[in-house]
Scaffold this motif. Structure first.
Motif, short mmCIF file in Angstrom:
data_model
loop_
_atom_site.label_atom_id
_atom_site.label_comp_id
_atom_site.label_asym_id
_atom_site.label_seq_id
_atom_site.Cartn_x
_atom_site.Cartn_y
_atom_site.Cartn_z
N PRO A 95 0.83 -1.21 0.00
CA PRO A 95 0.00 0.00 0.00
C PRO A 95 0.87 1.26 0.00
O PRO A 95 1.87 1.32 0.72
CB PRO A 95 -0.81 -0.12 1.30
N ARG A 96 0.49 2.23 -0.79
CA ARG A 96 1.27 3.47 -0.89
C ARG A 96 1.20 4.26 0.41
O ARG A 96 0.17 4.30 1.09
CB ARG A 96 0.77 4.32 -2.06
N ILE A 97 2.30 4.90 0.75
CA ILE A 97 2.39 5.75 1.94
C ILE A 97 1.91 7.17 1.60
O ILE A 97 1.19 7.80 2.37
CB ILE A 97 3.83 5.79 2.47
N LEU A 98 2.30 7.68 0.46
CA LEU A 98 1.86 8.99 0.02
C LEU A 98 0.41 8.94 -0.43
O LEU A 98 -0.08 7.89 -0.86
CB LEU A 98 2.72 9.48 -1.15
N ASP A 99 -0.28 10.08 -0.33
CA ASP A 99 -1.63 10.19 -0.88
C ASP A 99 -1.48 10.56 -2.35
O ASP A 99 -1.53 11.73 -2.74
CB ASP A 99 -2.43 11.24 -0.11
N VAL A 100 -1.28 9.54 -3.17
CA VAL A 100 -0.96 9.75 -4.58
C VAL A 100 -2.10 10.47 -5.31
O VAL A 100 -1.87 11.38 -6.12
CB VAL A 100 -0.65 8.41 -5.27
N GLY A 101 -3.34 10.08 -5.00
CA GLY A 101 -4.47 10.73 -5.66
C GLY A 101 -4.54 12.21 -5.36
O GLY A 101 -4.77 13.04 -6.26
N PHE A 102 -4.32 12.56 -4.11
CA PHE A 102 -4.33 13.98 -3.72
C PHE A 102 -3.20 14.71 -4.41
O PHE A 102 -3.39 15.82 -4.95
CB PHE A 102 -4.20 14.09 -2.20
N ILE A 103 -2.01 14.15 -4.39
CA ILE A 103 -0.85 14.81 -4.99
C ILE A 103 -1.08 15.05 -6.47
O ILE A 103 -0.79 16.15 -6.99
CB ILE A 103 0.42 13.98 -4.74
N GLU A 104 -1.61 14.06 -7.17
CA GLU A 104 -1.80 14.20 -8.61
C GLU A 104 -2.90 15.20 -8.95
O GLU A 104 -2.77 15.98 -9.91
CB GLU A 104 -2.13 12.84 -9.23
N GLU A 105 -3.98 15.21 -8.17
CA GLU A 105 -5.11 16.08 -8.48
C GLU A 105 -4.91 17.51 -7.98
O GLU A 105 -5.31 18.47 -8.65
CB GLU A 105 -6.39 15.51 -7.88
N HIS A 106 -4.28 17.65 -6.83
CA HIS A 106 -4.31 18.95 -6.15
C HIS A 106 -2.97 19.68 -6.06
O HIS A 106 -2.95 20.84 -5.64
CB HIS A 106 -4.85 18.78 -4.73
N THR A 107 -1.86 19.04 -6.41
CA THR A 107 -0.58 19.68 -6.14
C THR A 107 0.28 19.82 -7.38
O THR A 107 0.05 19.19 -8.42
CB THR A 107 0.22 18.90 -5.07
N HIS A 108 1.32 20.64 -7.22
CA HIS A 108 2.32 20.86 -8.27
C HIS A 108 3.69 20.87 -7.59
O HIS A 108 3.84 21.35 -6.47
CB HIS A 108 2.08 22.20 -8.97
N GLY A 109 4.69 20.34 -8.29
CA GLY A 109 6.06 20.44 -7.82
C GLY A 109 6.53 19.29 -6.96
O GLY A 109 7.62 19.36 -6.38
N ASN A 149 1.13 24.00 -3.81
CA ASN A 149 2.46 23.89 -4.40
C ASN A 149 3.50 23.38 -3.41
O ASN A 149 3.68 23.97 -2.32
CB ASN A 149 2.90 25.24 -4.94
N PHE A 150 4.18 22.31 -3.79
CA PHE A 150 5.40 21.91 -3.08
C PHE A 150 6.49 22.92 -3.43
O PHE A 150 6.55 23.44 -4.55
CB PHE A 150 5.85 20.52 -3.52
N THR A 151 7.37 23.19 -2.47
CA THR A 151 8.48 24.09 -2.71
C THR A 151 9.77 23.42 -2.26
O THR A 151 9.79 22.65 -1.30
CB THR A 151 8.31 25.42 -1.95
N VAL A 152 10.86 23.73 -2.94
CA VAL A 152 12.18 23.21 -2.60
C VAL A 152 12.90 24.25 -1.77
O VAL A 152 13.04 25.41 -2.21
CB VAL A 152 12.98 22.87 -3.87
N PRO A 153 13.36 23.91 -0.56
CA PRO A 153 14.00 24.92 0.29
C PRO A 153 15.33 25.39 -0.27
O PRO A 153 16.10 24.61 -0.85
CB PRO A 153 14.20 24.17 1.62
N GLU A 154 15.59 26.66 -0.10
CA GLU A 154 16.87 27.24 -0.53
C GLU A 154 17.99 26.82 0.42
O GLU A 154 19.14 26.65 0.02
CB GLU A 154 16.76 28.76 -0.56
N SER A 155 17.65 26.67 1.69
CA SER A 155 18.65 26.37 2.71
C SER A 155 18.11 25.31 3.66
O SER A 155 16.89 25.18 3.84
CB SER A 155 18.99 27.64 3.49
N LEU A 156 19.01 24.55 4.26
CA LEU A 156 18.60 23.58 5.28
C LEU A 156 18.68 24.16 6.69
O LEU A 156 18.35 23.48 7.64
CB LEU A 156 19.48 22.33 5.20
N THR A 157 19.12 25.38 6.81
CA THR A 157 19.27 25.96 8.14
C THR A 157 18.65 27.34 8.20
O THR A 157 18.63 28.07 7.21
CB THR A 157 20.74 26.03 8.56
N ASN A 158 18.15 27.66 9.37
CA ASN A 158 17.56 28.97 9.62
C ASN A 158 18.56 29.92 10.25
O ASN A 158 18.20 30.94 10.79
CB ASN A 158 16.37 28.81 10.57
#
Length: 781
Positions: free
Chosen positions: A327-341, A645-654
């Motif tokens: 069984p998939r861990i991610l909500d694949v249906g939600f990701i495909e229908e509702h998200t980008h990136g 939208n998923f976003t890729v972080p510029e930095s791993l530290t604050n």
């Protein structure tokens, strides 16, 4: 860090307390749990101290009730079916602090010069009691002297007419009602300014900037009822104990249902460890409820790395599931229908080395995987966060990282799940809703133009950091403050205070005396206003006001006690008085009608925001409040691409990595404190007694520096920008905090924060990760 041609290089700043505090602070071995007998004793003490034992108890029974008044402290949600005592310790302190029998009268001001009052502590200033008369600063005597309301309005109006509107700042603290806030922003825009910095600029602006691009809403998606349906709850950088203690009730209920609560926070906070409900005799005897099932002490500034680790563990688990056909861990249906990136974000997470994530976050891979396991096994997850997330250089990215985590399993837009930014002041979110913003894109200027037949200014105004720059360089000439203690709350205090007194005009609308009032400009007025708990009688009778809580629900509020003085006025009255004295007549705005009956103001708010405030007057006393429509709750994404939208972080530290001698300072509020208001010099939940001039430090760091408990330190900001920032007279105390991280109290430590040290994009002062050096202060040094 930076700087090039920063205008502040010409200044120097030093705040060094060379003498030991009269009472040396110490740390108790066993700090109190949140709630319990400690809260009971604290309330009993403040009731007696403020001389309101009987009256205070009666009024507290009306706090956060549908037929009563909304708390003047935090903005946490109010339930439709309240507890018998629907207030927390801090909320009760705020109420008692406001209804005190103590008074700051003209006689008091006649006895004390402003220069003398500047030597008083913040606690002593406010503890002197409620302001009772409008006052004007007299430079010849260095004292405040009484002034009539009409005279004050006329003089202030004349000053404003003489000033360029763009040189005037109109600040608001978050205490004001929706009605007063709407009138205030309309007055300012008709005057010709969009300079509306507010307390959001100092705390949750990272939320307001971070959420719209990824979910299309500037506020959270969680309702109070979602906590009854959640199957897992996360906390990131939010101290429930001191900032929103009533939240502990739904958390306690979640624990009883077996819901895991997972906390990521540098310090171990008592309210997220154990809560004793003072309304439960059983708990008072037995010792209460454990709150957090897992407590991860992330390094200061390590939140992004920790959340990337959580996402990496979830994505890796899904990769394994795909390989074995499980069984998939991610909500694949939600990701495909509702998200980008998603693919770019997933690749980023897979590429991170666990060793790097552990080093930056301070949390082990095993701990992160354990937390991720709880996330995976829950079908509905709430993620709460506070200023421990937003007040960092990469605060906006951290907010968006929390959204990434939730999107992986479709945890936005379904019952029991969502993003939950926990706001601070009682109406700080609501004032934004009705137009208090320096960003013109957030304000319906076309609607205001059509309704009131004027041309509003169209350029963005000054946010808090920009206003501070203007005060320092002299371009800000006038400052009106609707509540708050601005000069004390902002960074760079040692530079701001002398610059403040060079302004032409300072107008402070307030209930009590505070530090900012003691920094007079050339023309300075102190205008006392009614508190929310007081009965506000106008021409048509007692008035009600409204405010918005952290979950975007609107509540009505009615005053319960007689005004502190016949000479104080309501905030709407004061705003209208200033407007009438400053603006030319406008047949489309009847200020007097609005003041006579605030229902007309609510009609105006509904006309301006018809989609948000439909049937405002009819619904304002709905039990539990009525929710504003937040599209993301329905999985409607008001983003440019119509997706979450998923976003890729510029930095791993604050934080910026520094040399071996650099520590990361996080500023804190005590349990006996709300914002800059200090009710007590103690911090019961952290076990600190006897003073606030302390540094909390890991024992291993103390050993490396050959420090012992009680030694006196100097903190200096570890940046090279031509400004010397120091704070001395600080006593070191051992505490459970990660190595190379230290903690001190806000606002005392603000002197160490450079004005340019703020969150990218949102400009929130990065008060939770300030690079400092530690040196020993010798006696007499």
């Amino acid at each position: 860090m930076r700087q090039g041609d920063d205008p502040f290089r010409i200044h120097s700043s030093r705040c060094l307390m060379s003498s030991r505090p009269r009472t040396e602070p110490e740390v108790e071995q066993k700090p109190d749990a949140a709630g319990g007998w400690g809260s009971v004793h604290a309330l009993t003490s403040i009731l007696a101290r403020e001389q309101v034992p009987a009256l205070g108890t009666e009024i507290l029974m009306k706090q956060n009730k549908t037929d009563g008044f909304m708390c003047v402290s935090c903005s946490w949600a109010k339930p439709a079916e309240p507890h018998a005592f629907e207030f927390c310790e801090n909320g009760a302190k705020a109420t008692i602090w406001e209804i005190t029998e103590k008074r700051t009268t003209p006689e008091f001001f006649a006895e004390h010069t402003v220069s003398e009052l500047r030597t008083w502590s913040d606690h002593a200033l406010e503890q002197n009691g409620r302001l009772t008369h409008p006052m004007r600063y007299d430079a010849a005597s260095d004292k405040y002297v009484p002034v009539g309301w009409d005279e004050a309005f006329a003089a202030i109006g004349a000053e404003l007419k003489a000033l360029e509107p763009r040189s005037v700042v109109m600040y608001s603290s978050g205490r004001a009602s929706l009605e007063a806030s709407y009138m205030y922003q309309l007055f300012g825009r008709m005057y010709g300014t969009n300079n509306f910095p507010d307390s959001s600029n100092m705390c949750h602006e990272s939320t307001s900037v971070g959420l719209p691009p990824v979910i299309g809403s500037p506020v959270g998606t969680v309702l109070l009822s979602d906590f009854d349906k959640a199957e897992c709850i996360f906390f990131f950088g939010q101290n429930t104990t001191t900032n929103s203690p009533r939240m502990l009730h739904p958390l306690q209920g979640a624990v009883k249902r077996g819901v895991p609560i997972i906390t990521f926070n540098p310090l171990r906070e008592r309210g997220l460890e154990r809560f004793v409900d003072p309304q439960s005799p059983t708990q008072m005897i037995a010792g209460g409820t454990r709150i957090s099932s897992q407590y991860c002490q992330v390094r200061v500034g390590g939140d992004i790395a920790a959340i990337v680790g959580l996402c990496k563990a979830v994505i890796e688990a899904d990769d394994v599931a795909k390989q074995i056909g499980g069984p998939r861990i991610l909500d694949v249906g939600f990701i495909e229908e509702h998200t980008h990136g998603f693919e770019a974000f997933a690749a980023c997470c897979r590429d991170q080395a666990w060793a790097d994530l552990e080093r930056i976050s301070g949390v082990s891979e095993a701990e992160i995987r354990r937390a991720a396991g709880a996330y995976i096994h829950a079908s509905a997850v709430i993620a709460n966060y506070g200023m421990g997330v937003t007040q960092h250089e990469y605060g906006v990215e951290t907010v968006q990282m929390i959204v990434n985590l939730l999107l992986l399993r479709g945890n936005i837009g379904k019952p029991g799940a969502g993003i939950s930014p926990v706001r601070g002041h009682s109406n700080v979110q609501g004032q934004r809703t009705v137009g208090i913003s320096e960003k013109t894109k957030l304000v319906p200027l076309d609607a205001l133009e059509e309704l009131y037949q004027f041309e509003p200014p169209r350029e963005d105004g000054l946010a808090t950091v920009d206003a501070c720059k203007g005060i320092l360089d002299g371009t800000v000439r006038g400052f009106i403050s609707l509540g708050g203690n601005f000069a004390r709350a902002v960074p760079e205090r040692s530079l701001i205070e002398p610059a403040w007194m060079k302004m032409r005009l300072s107008v402070q609308i307030a209930t009590k005396l505070n530090r900012t009032h003691l920094l007079p400009g050339e023309a300075t007025y102190l205008l006392p206003c009614l508190g929310r708990i007081e009965i506000d009688r106008q021409e048509t009778g007692p008035q009600a006001v409204s405010m918005e809580d952290s979950t975007a629900c609107i509540h009505g509020s009615r005053g319960q006690r007689e005004p502190v003085s016949e000479h104080v006025r309501s905030e709407p009255f004061i705003v209208a008085g200033l407007a009438k004295a400053t603006l030319p007549p406008n047949p489309s705005v009847d200020w007097d009608k609005w003041v006579s009956n605030y229902a007309f103001v609510r009609d105006a708010i509904e006309a301006t925001y018809p989609d948000q405030f439909k049937d405002f007057n009819k619904r304002m006393f709905t039990p539990g409040g009525f929710p504003r429509p937040i599209e993301a709750r329905e999985r409607v994404w008001k983003t440019p691409n119509g997706k979450a939208n998923f976003t890729v972080p510029e930095s791993l530290t604050n934080r910026r990595e520094q040399g071996a001698d650099i520590y990361q300072l996080v500023t804190l509020r005590a349990d006996g404190q709300f914002n800059t208001t200090v009710y007590s010099e103690d911090d019961r939940f952290r076990g600190v007694k006897g003073g606030r001039n302390v540094v909390l430090m890991n024992e291993k760091d103390m050993a490396r520096l050959a420090l012992k408990k009680g030694d006196m330190l100097i903190l200096s900001t570890a940046v090279d920008d031509g400004i010397r920032r120091e704070l001395g007279g600080l006593i070191v105390l051992p505490y459970d905090i990660p190595e190379k991280c230290i903690a001190g109290y806000y606002p005392e430590c603000n002197v160490l924060i450079p004005l340019w040290h703020f969150a990218k994009e949102s400009k929130v002062p990065a008060a939770k990760s300030v690079p400092v050096r530690v040196t020993v202060q010798h006696e007499g040094g």
